[in-house]
Write a protein that holds these residues in place. Sequence first.
Motif, PDB file in Angstrom:
ATOM      1  N   THR A 285       0.833  -1.206   0.000  1.00 28.83           N
ATOM      2  CA  THR A 285       0.000   0.000   0.000  1.00 28.83           C
ATOM      3  C   THR A 285       0.868   1.255   0.000  1.00 28.83           C
ATOM      4  OG1 THR A 285      -0.071   0.126   2.410  1.00 28.83           O
ATOM      5  CG2 THR A 285      -1.739  -1.249   1.325  1.00 28.83           C
ATOM      6  N   ARG A 286       0.230   2.365  -0.312  1.00 35.66           N
ATOM      7  CA  ARG A 286       0.953   3.648  -0.252  1.00 35.66           C
ATOM      8  C   ARG A 286       1.439   3.933   1.165  1.00 35.66           C
ATOM      9  NH1 ARG A 286       0.134   9.478  -2.955  1.00 35.66           N
ATOM     10  NH2 ARG A 286       1.295  10.689  -1.423  1.00 35.66           N
ATOM     11  N   GLY A 287       0.614   3.625   2.168  1.00 42.11           N
ATOM     12  CA  GLY A 287       1.026   3.838   3.553  1.00 42.11           C
ATOM     13  C   GLY A 287       2.277   3.048   3.895  1.00 42.11           C
ATOM     14  N   GLU A 288       2.360   1.824   3.371  1.00 47.70           N
ATOM     15  CA  GLU A 288       3.552   1.026   3.640  1.00 47.70           C
ATOM     16  C   GLU A 288       4.765   1.618   2.935  1.00 47.70           C
ATOM     17  OE1 GLU A 288       5.075  -3.597   3.703  1.00 47.70           O
ATOM     18  OE2 GLU A 288       3.010  -3.118   3.140  1.00 47.70           O
ATOM     19  N   ARG A 289       4.568   2.100   1.711  1.00 44.51           N
ATOM     20  CA  ARG A 289       5.693   2.737   1.016  1.00 44.51           C
ATOM     21  C   ARG A 289       6.171   3.971   1.773  1.00 44.51           C
ATOM     22  NH1 ARG A 289       4.304   4.827  -3.699  1.00 44.51           N
ATOM     23  NH2 ARG A 289       2.132   4.141  -3.796  1.00 44.51           N
ATOM     24  N   GLU A 290       5.250   4.700   2.386  1.00 48.04           N
ATOM     25  CA  GLU A 290       5.641   5.859   3.189  1.00 48.04           C
ATOM     26  C   GLU A 290       6.517   5.427   4.372  1.00 48.04           C
ATOM     27  OE1 GLU A 290       1.948   7.625   4.224  1.00 48.04           O
ATOM     28  OE2 GLU A 290       1.695   8.689   2.307  1.00 48.04           O
ATOM     29  N   ARG A 291       6.126   4.318   5.010  1.00 49.00           N
ATOM     30  CA  ARG A 291       6.921   3.823   6.142  1.00 49.00           C
ATOM     31  C   ARG A 291       8.287   3.325   5.674  1.00 49.00           C
ATOM     32  NH1 ARG A 291       1.721   1.999   7.429  1.00 49.00           N
ATOM     33  NH2 ARG A 291       2.103  -0.073   6.564  1.00 49.00           N
ATOM     34  N   MET A 292       8.324   2.675   4.514  1.00 48.30           N
ATOM     35  CA  MET A 292       9.596   2.213   3.961  1.00 48.30           C
ATOM     36  C   MET A 292      10.524   3.389   3.697  1.00 48.30           C
ATOM     37  SD  MET A 292       7.833  -0.512   1.307  1.00 48.30           S
ATOM     38  CE  MET A 292       9.196  -0.559   0.151  1.00 48.30           C
ATOM     39  N   VAL A 293       9.967   4.447   3.120  1.00 48.36           N
ATOM     40  CA  VAL A 293      10.768   5.622   2.777  1.00 48.36           C
ATOM     41  C   VAL A 293      11.287   6.302   4.037  1.00 48.36           C
ATOM     42  CG1 VAL A 293      10.585   7.983   1.897  1.00 48.36           C
ATOM     43  CG2 VAL A 293       9.806   6.057   0.503  1.00 48.36           C
ATOM     44  N   GLU A 294      10.440   6.428   5.056  1.00 50.31           N
ATOM     45  CA  GLU A 294      10.880   7.092   6.281  1.00 50.31           C
ATOM     46  C   GLU A 294      12.024   6.336   6.941  1.00 50.31           C
ATOM     47  OE1 GLU A 294      10.212  10.163   7.422  1.00 50.31           O
ATOM     48  OE2 GLU A 294       9.314  10.193   5.428  1.00 50.31           O
ATOM     49  N   ALA A 295      11.978   5.006   6.893  1.00 47.74           N
ATOM     50  CA  ALA A 295      13.063   4.214   7.475  1.00 47.74           C
ATOM     51  C   ALA A 295      14.367   4.461   6.728  1.00 47.74           C
ATOM     52  CB  ALA A 295      12.696   2.724   7.452  1.00 47.74           C
ATOM     53  N   VAL A 296      14.306   4.461   5.389  1.00 48.55           N
ATOM     54  CA  VAL A 296      15.516   4.694   4.603  1.00 48.55           C
ATOM     55  C   VAL A 296      15.989   6.136   4.759  1.00 48.55           C
ATOM     56  CG1 VAL A 296      16.486   4.724   2.274  1.00 48.55           C
ATOM     57  CG2 VAL A 296      14.959   2.883   2.953  1.00 48.55           C
ATOM     58  N   ARG A 331      19.967  16.369  -0.369  1.00 43.91           N
ATOM     59  CA  ARG A 331      18.556  16.688  -0.634  1.00 43.91           C
ATOM     60  C   ARG A 331      18.056  16.017  -1.908  1.00 43.91           C
ATOM     61  NH1 ARG A 331      17.889  23.162   0.848  1.00 43.91           N
ATOM     62  NH2 ARG A 331      18.409  22.961   3.095  1.00 43.91           N
ATOM     63  N   ASP A 332      18.946  15.789  -2.862  1.00 45.00           N
ATOM     64  CA  ASP A 332      18.539  15.106  -4.083  1.00 45.00           C
ATOM     65  C   ASP A 332      18.122  13.658  -3.786  1.00 45.00           C
ATOM     66  OD1 ASP A 332      19.108  17.369  -5.546  1.00 45.00           O
ATOM     67  OD2 ASP A 332      21.150  16.730  -6.035  1.00 45.00           O
ATOM     68  N   PHE A 333      18.859  13.009  -2.872  1.00 41.93           N
ATOM     69  CA  PHE A 333      18.478  11.655  -2.483  1.00 41.93           C
ATOM     70  C   PHE A 333      17.087  11.649  -1.859  1.00 41.93           C
ATOM     71  CE2 PHE A 333      23.057  10.997  -2.813  1.00 41.93           C
ATOM     72  CZ  PHE A 333      23.135   9.706  -3.315  1.00 41.93           C
ATOM     73  N   GLU A 334      16.831  12.616  -0.995  1.00 42.97           N
ATOM     74  CA  GLU A 334      15.532  12.658  -0.339  1.00 42.97           C
ATOM     75  C   GLU A 334      14.418  12.992  -1.325  1.00 42.97           C
ATOM     76  OE1 GLU A 334      14.987  13.988   3.490  1.00 42.97           O
ATOM     77  OE2 GLU A 334      17.059  13.760   4.148  1.00 42.97           O
ATOM     78  N   ALA A 335      14.723  13.807  -2.320  1.00 47.03           N
ATOM     79  CA  ALA A 335      13.719  14.123  -3.343  1.00 47.03           C
ATOM     80  C   ALA A 335      13.345  12.864  -4.126  1.00 47.03           C
ATOM     81  CB  ALA A 335      14.245  15.198  -4.281  1.00 47.03           C
ATOM     82  N   ASP A 457      15.126   0.536  -7.790  1.00 44.94           N
ATOM     83  CA  ASP A 457      15.890   1.713  -7.367  1.00 44.94           C
ATOM     84  C   ASP A 457      15.749   1.936  -5.864  1.00 44.94           C
ATOM     85  OD1 ASP A 457      16.907   2.290  -9.852  1.00 44.94           O
ATOM     86  OD2 ASP A 457      15.386   3.784 -10.350  1.00 44.94           O
ATOM     87  N   PHE A 458      14.526   1.780  -5.357  1.00 45.75           N
ATOM     88  CA  PHE A 458      14.335   1.975  -3.918  1.00 45.75           C
ATOM     89  C   PHE A 458      15.157   0.972  -3.119  1.00 45.75           C
ATOM     90  CE2 PHE A 458      12.398   0.671   0.041  1.00 45.75           C
ATOM     91  CZ  PHE A 458      12.365   1.880   0.731  1.00 45.75           C
ATOM     92  N   TYR A 459      15.061  -0.306  -3.476  1.00 41.56           N
ATOM     93  CA  TYR A 459      15.775  -1.318  -2.699  1.00 41.56           C
ATOM     94  C   TYR A 459      17.288  -1.229  -2.886  1.00 41.56           C
ATOM     95  CZ  TYR A 459      11.361  -3.473  -1.420  1.00 41.56           C
ATOM     96  OH  TYR A 459      10.110  -3.710  -0.890  1.00 41.56           O
ATOM     97  N   ALA A 460      17.722  -0.764  -4.050  1.00 42.32           N
ATOM     98  CA  ALA A 460      19.160  -0.558  -4.241  1.00 42.32           C
ATOM     99  C   ALA A 460      19.669   0.549  -3.319  1.00 42.32           C
ATOM    100  CB  ALA A 460      19.457  -0.207  -5.695  1.00 42.32           C
ATOM    101  N   LEU A 461      18.890   1.634  -3.189  1.00 44.67           N
ATOM    102  CA  LEU A 461      19.282   2.710  -2.279  1.00 44.67           C
ATOM    103  C   LEU A 461      19.272   2.217  -0.843  1.00 44.67           C
ATOM    104  CD1 LEU A 461      19.986   5.649  -1.688  1.00 44.67           C
ATOM    105  CD2 LEU A 461      17.530   6.161  -1.668  1.00 44.67           C
TER     106      LEU A 461
END
Length: 496
Positions: A285-296, A331-335, A457-461
Motif C-alpha cells: 500500500t501507499r502507507g507502507e511505502r511511506e513507512r519504507m521511505v521514512e526508514a531509509v 537533498r537530491d536523495f531525499e527528493a 531503485d528503492f531497494y538498491a538505495l
Amino acid sequence: MSDVDPDLSGVEAGLASYVAARRWFRGKARSIAAATLRDAIPLPVDGRRAWIGLVDVAYADGATDPYTLPLMTVDAEQAAAIRRERPHLVVRERADGGAVVDAVGDARVLRALLALIGRDAVIEHGGSVLRFRRTARALEAVDAEPRPIDVEQSNTSVVYGQSYILKVIRKIDEGVSADLEMGEFLTHAGYAHAPAVAGAIDLAYGGAEPATLGILHGFVRNRGDAWAFFLGRLAQIAERPPAPGADPLGDDRARVRLLATRVAEMHVALASRSDLAAFAPEPITRGERERMVEAVRGSLRTAFAELTGRRGSALPADAASLVAVLAPRARDFEARLDRFITREVAAWKTRVHGDLHLGQVLVSDDDFVIIDFEGEPARPLSERKAKRSPLADVAGLLRSLHYATVAAARARGTPEARGALQAWHVESSRELQRAYFAGTRGQSFQTAPGDVQAMLDFYALEKCVYEVLYELNNRPDWVAIPLAGLAEWIERTDDP
C-alpha cells in the motif's frame, strides 16, 4: 544465578568479558552492565558434565539480551589442551586447574545433541523446557563424527559427516526463527535448492513464546560460496580480459542465468500458499511505502552525518573524495525518495530471503543452493519475518555483483582490467534481471512492468545505505564501494 549446578559456581565472574569478545555477540556497540547465567539445563552426555546455558546480557541502558552458551566442565589435563589448541572456548578458569568451557568444542556433547533430536527428547529444568524434534523421517548417521566450524560467526555451526549441519543459534529471539520457518516452508514446498530442514531445538521459558535454539539441516556438498567463486572468475577476467567484441561474460552468462532462475524459483515457492497468512502475497500500500521511505530516510541522514563527521580524518582517500561529491546532494536523495511515495506503484510483497547476496549461495556441483534465511541480523525478528517485495532480494544480488566487481578491480587495477570488469558487471546485472523476470513471468506477486525500475531503485538505495553504515562500523577501508553505488544510483535516477 538461579538454581544452577555448583560445578558452575563462579562462572559469572568473567561471563561479561567472555561474551563481549565473541564474534556471535550482537551488542558490541553497547555498554554491558552485567552478564548472568539465568539457567543451566543439564544435558545427558556420557562421561561429561554439560549444560545448555542461558545467559542474560544486561546493558547500561537497561535493556537485556538472552544468549545460548553450551557449557561443560573439564579437568586440568583437558583444560590445558583446550588452552593450547582452542583458547577461545575457555569461559572460566577453575582453582583446581580445570575450566568451564563452551561445550560446542566437545564431540561427545555434539553427538548427544544429534541423538536428542533423533529421539524427540524433552528436557525440563526449573522453568525451562528444551524440546528436541525431528521435522521429517528418522535421522540417519546419528553416530557421524561431529566437526565444529571453528571460524566464529553470528551463530555456531557443526557438521556431522556428510549428513547434517547443526546451527546453534546464539542470540535468542522470542518466537520461531525466520531461518527455521522459511526452511521448513521451502522443504515442504519441495524447493530443492535450499538445505532441507531435518530437525530443531526449541526453548520455552517464563511463559514466553518458544524460541529456536538450533536448526538441523541436511548437509550440502559444495565448493564454497558464490562470492568466492565469482571473485575467482573475475580475477581470471582481470588477468586475461576478453578480446574486443567477445561476450564480456563468457561462460559466466549461463551461471548468472542459473543463479537468477534459482532465486525466481524460490520466490515462486514462497508465494505458493495463499491460504497461509504468514506467506500469502499481499499488495504494497501507499502507507507502507511511506513507512519504507521514512526508514531509509532516517538511515540516509545517519549515514551522511557519519560520513561528513569522519571525512577529514578517518575515511580513506577514495571514500573521502566520494563523500565530497555526494554530501552536497543529500537533498537530491531525499527528493528521489519523495517521488517513490507520490507515484502510483502496483507491487506485491511476500516472504523473501531478506539478506540475499553471493555469500548466501553455495556452489554445489554445477548448480546453486541458497542458504541462511535468517535475514539481516541487525533487524529485530519481527522485521526479518515481514513480507517485502521479492525485488529486495534481486537488488541484494545486484549489489553483491557490484561488490565482487569492485573487489576484483582493487586487486588488479590496470585500465584494461577495470574496463573488462566493468563490462562484466554491466552485462551480469542485465542477464540476472532478464533471467529472473523470465522465471517469474505471470506470477501473482510480480510487480507491474512499469514499476519494476522504481522498486529496484528503492531497494538498491536501501541496500547501499545499509552497506555504508555497516562498512563504517566494521570495514572502513571498504566504505568506498557502497559510496560508489550511491554515486551511480543518484546519477541513474537524475531527472532527464
